[in-house]
Write a protein that holds these residues in place. Structure first.
Motif, PDB file in Angstrom:
ATOM      1  N   GLN A 184      36.428 135.650  -3.570  1.00 30.93           N
ATOM      2  CA  GLN A 184      35.835 135.661  -4.903  1.00 30.93           C
ATOM      3  C   GLN A 184      34.907 136.858  -5.058  1.00 30.93           C
ATOM      4  OE1 GLN A 184      34.111 131.628  -4.867  1.00 30.93           O
ATOM      5  NE2 GLN A 184      35.562 131.091  -6.471  1.00 30.93           N
ATOM      6  N   ILE A 188      28.652 136.365 -10.185  1.00 32.32           N
ATOM      7  CA  ILE A 188      29.155 135.099 -10.725  1.00 32.32           C
ATOM      8  C   ILE A 188      29.914 135.289 -12.036  1.00 32.32           C
ATOM      9  CG2 ILE A 188      27.016 134.516 -11.978  1.00 32.32           C
ATOM     10  CD1 ILE A 188      27.475 131.595 -11.029  1.00 32.32           C
ATOM     11  N   ASN A 191      33.715 136.176 -11.828  1.00 30.55           N
ATOM     12  CA  ASN A 191      34.566 135.005 -11.628  1.00 30.55           C
ATOM     13  C   ASN A 191      34.754 134.240 -12.934  1.00 30.55           C
ATOM     14  OD1 ASN A 191      34.793 135.059  -8.565  1.00 30.55           O
ATOM     15  ND2 ASN A 191      32.587 135.021  -8.814  1.00 30.55           N
ATOM     16  N   PHE A 192      33.690 134.190 -13.747  1.00 30.97           N
ATOM     17  CA  PHE A 192      33.777 133.502 -15.032  1.00 30.97           C
ATOM     18  C   PHE A 192      34.668 134.271 -16.007  1.00 30.97           C
ATOM     19  CE2 PHE A 192      32.062 133.006 -19.381  1.00 30.97           C
ATOM     20  CZ  PHE A 192      32.312 131.648 -19.566  1.00 30.97           C
ATOM     21  N   SER A 195      38.600 134.703 -13.314  1.00 27.99           N
ATOM     22  CA  SER A 195      38.947 133.354 -12.864  1.00 27.99           C
ATOM     23  C   SER A 195      38.256 133.052 -11.549  1.00 27.99           C
ATOM     24  CB  SER A 195      40.461 133.207 -12.691  1.00 27.99           C
ATOM     25  OG  SER A 195      40.762 131.930 -12.168  1.00 27.99           O
ATOM     26  N   PHE A 196      37.754 131.826 -11.435  1.00 24.58           N
ATOM     27  CA  PHE A 196      37.218 131.367 -10.158  1.00 24.58           C
ATOM     28  C   PHE A 196      38.350 131.060  -9.178  1.00 24.58           C
ATOM     29  CE2 PHE A 196      33.560 130.625 -12.855  1.00 24.58           C
ATOM     30  CZ  PHE A 196      32.484 130.872 -12.012  1.00 24.58           C
ATOM     31  N   ASN A 197      39.581 131.037  -9.671  1.00 22.74           N
ATOM     32  CA  ASN A 197      40.728 130.632  -8.852  1.00 22.74           C
ATOM     33  C   ASN A 197      41.598 131.796  -8.408  1.00 22.74           C
ATOM     34  OD1 ASN A 197      40.135 127.831  -9.110  1.00 22.74           O
ATOM     35  ND2 ASN A 197      40.961 127.885 -11.182  1.00 22.74           N
ATOM     36  N   MET A 367      27.026 134.487  -6.390  1.00 23.92           N
ATOM     37  CA  MET A 367      27.692 133.282  -5.889  1.00 23.92           C
ATOM     38  C   MET A 367      27.013 132.748  -4.625  1.00 23.92           C
ATOM     39  SD  MET A 367      30.218 132.467  -7.906  1.00 23.92           S
ATOM     40  CE  MET A 367      31.326 131.488  -6.889  1.00 23.92           C
TER      41      MET A 367
END
Length: 467
Positions: A184, A188, A191-192, A195-197, A367
């Motif tokens: 990641q 932060i 990722n938002f 994507s966090f995924n 994060m």
């Protein structure tokens, strides 16, 4: 048989029948769930008996680069690339100019990325450059000629990989299954926004060969399905999700979505093998009085001596002087003039700034938890950096020297005995044996001899408290 004997016999049979039914139900319920071990990485013991251990020859690297930037960035790649040993290709956006030729033997072999004009026109893709980057996965699979490949590693030309740690980590997993490993962003909001995924590709993402093969087979169709997406990493995640696979995060893959001085981050690395560092052009050199390329090579000297301990944080205390030592092996060492628990020191000092957005906006920015820099004598560390690494009779010796005078009074006011100002050099002795497991950090013993201090690493005692 009396009537009471008959009643007892009937009750006994009923009890046995109920117990048998319960046993049957419990067995079937238990067998309907996967075993606990299925949630964890395969170990070498659980892999097929005819499977050889994973080594560097089983990895192929696909590196995406810019012809314009290669002259400046090649030093990053050449710091970790091992000619005739590392397998893979560098994909440039256009043919190299004369100043890049003849091509360096210390660099990966290059290819020019496919011309995707037709596909881009048909799909009206919003971000053609991003389509080119994702398509690179298919090109790697097409161009690699080694049938021995187990893992495909994708990365950028301003990334550094620590391949020995990567090999040892991947050896724990069954390469015949579908795996998508990624890291990641540290920021932060990245990722938002994306994507966090997803795995952030600059840090490098890793695909098992069967997954990479399936992804390559579906590549053109997937790029058509997701032509309106604007991020290569996001598109990659979408394509892989279409195959039923989600990312498995690895804490050792570092996008380095940070700016400025990242020494605080590198000095409190997560308890996980270091796998990569990205965005090296966007941060200060790792070491003072060195440029970025010299810093990278200097860090690689420590990696060559012991890749398993690189950046691993070891914390120990000198009770008599009331000092805490925090060692980021192969990089830096901090002395604090009071006893601090490991739970506090494992949070990075925020020497860096956020990757984007308003730096004055309220947190969270990252994060992970951080500590703010401080001018408090009891909070601010004396900072030392790696000067050299060498072999010793008892193991490996790393030597750290002071970066600069701290410029603060001793912790506790006028008590000179608490001051660490007199320490100019610290020698750290660590075992030759590599750290194969990361369940628990190491501990150390401290010897202070005038201006020079020695630390000796050892395994922590069963009930040893690092606080």
């Amino acid at each position: 048989m009396t009537s009471s004997d008959k009643i007892s016999a009937n009750n006994l049979w009923k009890l046995l029948l109920v117990l048998g039914l319960l046993t049957y139900l419990i067995f079937n319920i238990h067998s309907s769930f996967p075993s606990r071990s299925s949630s964890f990485p395969e170990t070498s013991e659980s892999l097929p008996t005819n499977s050889t251990p994973t080594d560097l020859s089983h990895l192929v690297f696909g590196l995406l680069g810019s012809e314009h930037a290669w002259q400046q960035r090649r030093a990053y790649i050449e710091s970790w690339w091992r000619p005739n040993t590392t397998h893979g290709l560098l994909y440039l956006d256009k043919p190299p100019t004369a100043e890049l030729l003849p091509w360096s033997a210390a660099s990966p072999r290059y290819r020019v990325s496919d011309d995707l004009t037709k596909l881009l026109r048909q799909t009206d893709a919003r971000a053609p450059v991003m389509i080119r980057m994702v398509h690179g996965i298919m090109e790697v699979m097409r161009d690699q000629v080694d049938n021995n490949v187990r893992w495909v590693v994708m990365g950028d030309d301003d990334s550094v990989f620590f391949v020995d740690n990567m090999v040892e980590l991947l050896a724990r997993y069954d390469h015949r299954e579908y795996y998508y490993f990624g890291g990641q962003s540290e920021f932060i909001m990245s990722n938002f926004w994306f994507s966090f995924n997803q795995g952030f590709g600059g840090a490098g993402f890793i695909l098992s060969y069967p997954l990479a093969k399936a992804l390559a087979r579906d590549m053109d169709n997937c790029l058509r399905r997701h032509a309106q997406a604007t991020s290569a990493d996001f598109i990659t995640m979408l394509c892989i999700a279409d195959l039923g696979v989600n990312v498995t995060p690895l804490k050792g893959l570092h996008q380095i979505d940070l700016r400025g001085d990242i020494s605080g981050f590198l000095s409190s690395h997560p308890k996980f093998p270091l796998l990569s560092l990205h965005h090296l052009d966007a941060v200060d050199p790792f070491f003072p009085k060195m440029d970025r390329f010299e810093s990278t090579r200097h860090l690689m000297k420590a990696a060559a001596a012991d890749h398993s301990r690189l950046l691993q944080q070891t914390i120990c205390h000198h009770r008599r002087r009331n000092w805490s030592f925090s060692v980021s092996w192969g990089y830096s060492l901090h002395i604090y003039e009071r006893i601090m628990p490991r739970s506090h020191l494992q949070n990075p000092i925020e020497t860096f700034s956020p990757w984007g957005g308003d730096p004055d906006a309220p947190p969270p920015h990252y994060m992970f938890n951080t500590r703010l820099p401080s001018n408090d004598s009891c909070e601010a560390p004396h900072v030392f950096y790696l000067r050299k690494v060498s072999n010793a009779s008892t193991g490996i010796l790393t030597t750290y020297t002071r970066a600069a005078a701290r410029g603060l009074p001793p912790c506790g006011g006028g008590r000179r005995r608490s001051s660490a100002d007199f320490v100019s050099e610290i020698r750290v002795f660590s075992p030759k044996t590599k750290r194969k497991e990361m369940e628990r950090c190491e501990c150390c013993d401290i010897s202070i001899r005038g201006a020079k201090t020695e630390l000796k690493f050892r395994e922590c005692l069963i009930n040893e408290i690092i606080a």
